[in-house]
Design a protein around this motif. Structure first.
Motif, PDB file in Angstrom:
ATOM      1  N   TYR A   1      -0.214   1.995   2.643  1.00 39.70           N
ATOM      2  CA  TYR A   1       1.007   2.410   2.069  1.00 39.70           C
ATOM      3  C   TYR A   1       1.535   1.695   1.092  1.00 39.70           C
ATOM      4  O   TYR A   1       1.012   0.862   0.256  1.00 39.70           O
ATOM      5  CB  TYR A   1       1.575   1.147   3.529  1.00 39.70           C
ATOM      6  CG  TYR A   1       3.696   0.586   2.644  1.00 39.70           C
ATOM      7  CD1 TYR A   1       4.145   1.334   3.683  1.00 39.70           C
ATOM      8  CD2 TYR A   1       3.276  -0.830   2.664  1.00 39.70           C
ATOM      9  CE1 TYR A   1       5.561   1.324   3.460  1.00 39.70           C
ATOM     10  CE2 TYR A   1       4.856  -1.013   1.810  1.00 39.70           C
ATOM     11  CZ  TYR A   1       5.669   0.008   2.555  1.00 39.70           C
ATOM     12  OH  TYR A   1       7.083  -0.206   2.440  1.00 39.70           O
ATOM     13  N   GLU A   2       2.654   2.139   0.057  1.00 37.24           N
ATOM     14  CA  GLU A   2       2.254   1.994  -1.598  1.00 37.24           C
ATOM     15  C   GLU A   2       3.684   1.094  -1.552  1.00 37.24           C
ATOM     16  O   GLU A   2       4.545   1.487  -1.471  1.00 37.24           O
ATOM     17  CB  GLU A   2       3.223   3.274  -2.088  1.00 37.24           C
ATOM     18  CG  GLU A   2       1.546   4.129  -2.653  1.00 37.24           C
ATOM     19  CD  GLU A   2       2.489   5.554  -3.375  1.00 37.24           C
ATOM     20  OE1 GLU A   2       3.823   5.607  -3.509  1.00 37.24           O
ATOM     21  OE2 GLU A   2       0.889   5.981  -3.245  1.00 37.24           O
ATOM     22  N   ILE A   3       3.479  -0.507  -1.851  1.00 40.30           N
ATOM     23  CA  ILE A   3       4.426  -1.740  -1.917  1.00 40.30           C
ATOM     24  C   ILE A   3       5.025  -1.419  -3.302  1.00 40.30           C
ATOM     25  O   ILE A   3       4.225  -1.027  -4.010  1.00 40.30           O
ATOM     26  CB  ILE A   3       3.599  -2.732  -1.547  1.00 40.30           C
ATOM     27  CG1 ILE A   3       2.757  -2.877  -0.670  1.00 40.30           C
ATOM     28  CG2 ILE A   3       4.986  -3.586  -2.020  1.00 40.30           C
ATOM     29  CD1 ILE A   3       1.872  -4.055  -0.770  1.00 40.30           C
TER      30      ILE A   3
ATOM     31  N   SER B   1      -1.596  -2.159   2.103  1.00 44.40           N
ATOM     32  CA  SER B   1      -1.662  -1.558   1.685  1.00 44.40           C
ATOM     33  C   SER B   1      -2.910  -0.721   0.807  1.00 44.40           C
ATOM     34  O   SER B   1      -3.130   1.119   0.297  1.00 44.40           O
ATOM     35  CB  SER B   1      -1.751  -1.995  -0.330  1.00 44.40           C
ATOM     36  OG  SER B   1      -1.640  -0.790  -0.965  1.00 44.40           O
ATOM     37  N   LYS B   2      -4.391  -0.859   1.368  1.00 42.90           N
ATOM     38  CA  LYS B   2      -5.415  -0.711   1.063  1.00 42.90           C
ATOM     39  C   LYS B   2      -5.739   0.426   2.382  1.00 42.90           C
ATOM     40  O   LYS B   2      -6.262   1.099   2.687  1.00 42.90           O
ATOM     41  CB  LYS B   2      -6.165  -1.264   0.510  1.00 42.90           C
ATOM     42  CG  LYS B   2      -6.511  -1.780  -0.783  1.00 42.90           C
ATOM     43  CD  LYS B   2      -7.455  -3.041  -1.268  1.00 42.90           C
ATOM     44  CE  LYS B   2      -7.093  -3.183  -3.203  1.00 42.90           C
ATOM     45  NZ  LYS B   2      -8.233  -4.073  -3.068  1.00 42.90           N
TER      46      LYS B   2
ATOM     47  N   ARG C   1       6.676   4.281   9.588  1.00 38.09           N
ATOM     48  CA  ARG C   1       5.514   4.574   8.726  1.00 38.09           C
ATOM     49  C   ARG C   1       4.469   5.354   9.966  1.00 38.09           C
ATOM     50  O   ARG C   1       4.698   5.445  11.395  1.00 38.09           O
ATOM     51  CB  ARG C   1       5.168   3.463   8.736  1.00 38.09           C
ATOM     52  CG  ARG C   1       5.345   2.604   9.481  1.00 38.09           C
ATOM     53  CD  ARG C   1       4.134   1.339   9.050  1.00 38.09           C
ATOM     54  NE  ARG C   1       2.376   1.956   9.011  1.00 38.09           N
ATOM     55  CZ  ARG C   1       1.728   1.794   8.096  1.00 38.09           C
ATOM     56  NH1 ARG C   1       2.380   0.883   7.210  1.00 38.09           N
ATOM     57  NH2 ARG C   1       0.565   2.782   8.069  1.00 38.09           N
TER      58      ARG C   1
ATOM     59  N   LEU D   1       6.474  -7.408   4.877  1.00 40.65           N
ATOM     60  CA  LEU D   1       6.477  -6.351   3.870  1.00 40.65           C
ATOM     61  C   LEU D   1       8.234  -5.999   3.862  1.00 40.65           C
ATOM     62  O   LEU D   1       8.636  -4.974   3.264  1.00 40.65           O
ATOM     63  CB  LEU D   1       5.854  -4.941   3.581  1.00 40.65           C
ATOM     64  CG  LEU D   1       3.793  -5.433   3.762  1.00 40.65           C
ATOM     65  CD1 LEU D   1       3.430  -4.167   3.205  1.00 40.65           C
ATOM     66  CD2 LEU D   1       3.952  -6.826   2.369  1.00 40.65           C
TER      67      LEU D   1
ATOM     68  N   GLY E   1       4.168  -7.588  -4.615  1.00 39.85           N
ATOM     69  CA  GLY E   1       4.744  -5.835  -5.608  1.00 39.85           C
ATOM     70  C   GLY E   1       3.558  -6.618  -6.790  1.00 39.85           C
ATOM     71  O   GLY E   1       3.915  -7.844  -7.439  1.00 39.85           O
ATOM     72  N   GLU E   2       2.898  -5.625  -7.212  1.00 41.84           N
ATOM     73  CA  GLU E   2       2.142  -5.739  -7.733  1.00 41.84           C
ATOM     74  C   GLU E   2       2.466  -6.315  -8.750  1.00 41.84           C
ATOM     75  O   GLU E   2       2.028  -6.862 -10.019  1.00 41.84           O
ATOM     76  CB  GLU E   2       1.431  -4.358  -8.142  1.00 41.84           C
ATOM     77  CG  GLU E   2       1.084  -4.057  -9.836  1.00 41.84           C
ATOM     78  CD  GLU E   2       0.341  -2.863 -10.024  1.00 41.84           C
ATOM     79  OE1 GLU E   2      -0.633  -3.037 -10.772  1.00 41.84           O
ATOM     80  OE2 GLU E   2       0.901  -1.678  -9.233  1.00 41.84           O
TER      81      GLU E   2
ATOM     82  N   ALA F   1      -0.892  -8.267   2.242  1.00 39.19           N
ATOM     83  CA  ALA F   1      -0.239  -6.501   0.948  1.00 39.19           C
ATOM     84  C   ALA F   1      -1.684  -6.069   0.602  1.00 39.19           C
ATOM     85  O   ALA F   1      -1.319  -4.779   0.694  1.00 39.19           O
ATOM     86  CB  ALA F   1       0.725  -7.631   0.852  1.00 39.19           C
ATOM     87  N   GLU F   2      -2.642  -6.947   0.318  1.00 40.33           N
ATOM     88  CA  GLU F   2      -3.502  -5.796   0.115  1.00 40.33           C
ATOM     89  C   GLU F   2      -4.544  -5.011   1.254  1.00 40.33           C
ATOM     90  O   GLU F   2      -4.251  -4.061   0.702  1.00 40.33           O
ATOM     91  CB  GLU F   2      -4.515  -7.109  -0.771  1.00 40.33           C
ATOM     92  CG  GLU F   2      -4.203  -7.396  -1.583  1.00 40.33           C
ATOM     93  CD  GLU F   2      -5.315  -8.007  -2.309  1.00 40.33           C
ATOM     94  OE1 GLU F   2      -6.047  -8.785  -1.947  1.00 40.33           O
ATOM     95  OE2 GLU F   2      -4.858  -8.658  -3.290  1.00 40.33           O
TER      96      GLU F   2
END
Length: 456
Positions: free
Chosen positions: A340-342, A335-336, A72, A294, A350-351, A331-332
């Motif tokens: 990075y798209e989980i 991602s934010k 990444r 993750l 995951g959402e 995770a939040e």
């Protein structure tokens, strides 16, 4: 000559009929019967089972800033420091996340490492992964790090085809590197790369034996990280080496005397076995499993750290001080802050991991969360169970969504047969009757719920 000795693990006399010596073969052993390359890898069984030997102290180590950055965009210094703080909070006061490793090649990585060290945390202990030369050893020592990883590739794929060496040449080179590391005042952590394609008795065991001799002579603990670099390891009892995880861990302990606290498993997920292989390593004698947050890492990724948090709790019946709500915060943040798209179906982070879409499931959730939620995700992860609303959600799904919304607003729940739920449900049905095929967004449901509440 055969030797009978009293085992300090089993307290029984054991017969070791053979002392394994380096087999300096002329051509590489590539185990083509297992790894034909143009076909799917094969899993062979010889039905030799080894005893479970879970250590009293099992824990997690982290490679988020090393292996986790190889697939990444690199983290910024500020992001690395913040994530390190979150790892400390997640691991808790008992140091369940015992160590984390950093690269030190770039100025940014070195500054991030120094900033993290300035925090003064006992856990996770900061270690490094460096190139195997004296200059890098001295640099790491000057920073104040006490342990560093050293790459010591073990399979003939690497020894012959990558490095162009014989086994003896590789062994001599590795032992020299480890000696330099000890001379520099560092604890070596030897990364046995590609161990699941290596000649276990012809190279791995003789090499581990020499390392344990060096450790005893120097008084410096030498850690062995068994690296399932390509994810070929399998957890099945009776599977043959070199793919047997239990066989590898047992063999390193039984034939080479590697203590559990010096034995670590590092797995990859190429064949979806990352988590179960790590758990197997714990169960058969490795104290540490190496993970990344993750699961981000080379190719299919490493063992997800958050997965092993719950594996530990499942095996031991408690969290030993770990704060699992921090998993959601991590995770939040990743991602934010990093973009990075989980994947939405990813367990725990995951959402959609605790979201249900089917109306009959939503009806069960209205009656009792335990029916369709894996555990109290609200308490453990700060993630209340959710439902998405679509053409199959039914009035129960709409009612559940509305009650979750009302709970956030501090309002009492309503029955799914209430006029409020009926109004929103009728609007949802109109959408699909008119040909809509997408789910109803939370923003749309919020708007319709508020309009229905105003109309009451």
């Amino acid at each position: 000559m055969q030797e009978i000795r009293l085992s300090n693990k089993t307290n029984k006399l054991e017969l070791d009929p053979y002392s394994y010596q380096l087999q300096d073969v002329e051509s590489p052993e590539l185990f083509r019967e297992m790894f034909p390359y143009t076909e799917t890898p094969k899993i062979a069984f010889n039905y030799r089972r080894v005893p479970e030997n879970m250590p009293e102290d099992i824990f997690i180590t982290d490679t988020t800033f090393r292996d986790g950055q190889q697939s990444r965009a690199p983290y910024t210094m500020e992001q690395m420091v913040h994530i390190y703080k979150l790892l400390h909070e997640l691991g808790g006061p008992n140091g369940m996340i015992r160590q984390t490793e950093f690269f030190v090649y770039s100025e940014k990585d070195r500054k991030a490492l120094e900033k993290c060290m300035e925090l003064g945390y006992e856990f996770p202990e900061i270690t490094t992964w460096i190139r195997a030369n004296k200059k890098d050893f001295e640099m790491v020592k000057s920073i104040g790090v006490k342990e560093t990883g050293v790459l010591v590739s073990c399979s003939d794929y690497h020894i012959f085809h990558k490095m162009g060496l014989t086994r003896k040449q590789a062994l001599d080179k590795y032992l020299g590197i480890v000696s330099d590391c000890i001379e520099a005042g560092l604890r070596p952590r030897c990364h046995f790369e590609d161990i699941t394609r290596a000649d276990f008795y012809g190279f791995v065991v003789p090499f581990a034996n020499r390392l344990m001799e060096m450790s005893e002579q120097s008084g410096v603990p030498i850690k062995i990280r068994a690296c399932d670099t390509m994810g070929f390891g399998v957890p099945y009892p009776g599977a043959s080496l070199p793919r047997s995880v239990s066989g590898i861990i047992y063999g390193l302990q039984h034939y080479s005397g590697v203590p559990s606290e010096m034995l670590e498993w590092h797995g990859h997920n190429d064949f979806y076995k990352g988590v179960v292989n790590a758990t197997t390593a714990w169960m058969y004698g490795a104290s540490a499993v190496n993970c990344s947050l993750l699961g981000i890492g080379e190719r299919t990724g490493n063992v997800p750290l958050e997965a092993m948090v719950f594996e530990y709790a499942s095996l031991r019946g408690h969290l030993n001080g770990m704060n699992t709500k921090v998993i959601t915060e991590i995770a939040e943040y990743i991602s934010k802050e990093t973009g990075y798209e989980i994947p939405p179906m990813t367990p725990f982070v995951g959402e959609n991991f605790n979201l249900t879409r089917a109306g009959i499931h939503a009806d069960g959730m209205l009656k009792n969360h335990e029916i369709y939620n894996i555990f109290d995700t609200d308490t453990l992860l700060d993630r209340p169970p959710k439902v998405s609303v679509n053409s199959t959600s039914g009035i129960a799904g709409v009612g559940y969504w509305i009650n979750q919304y009302r709970k956030k607003k501090g309002l009492e729940p309503v029955d799914k047969k209430s006029p409020l739920v009926r109004r929103v449900y009728d609007w949802v049905q109109e959408q699909y009757d008119e040909g809509r095929i997408t789910i109803i967004s939370d923003a749309e449901l919020t708007r319709q719920t508020e309009l229905a509440m105003e109309a009451e």
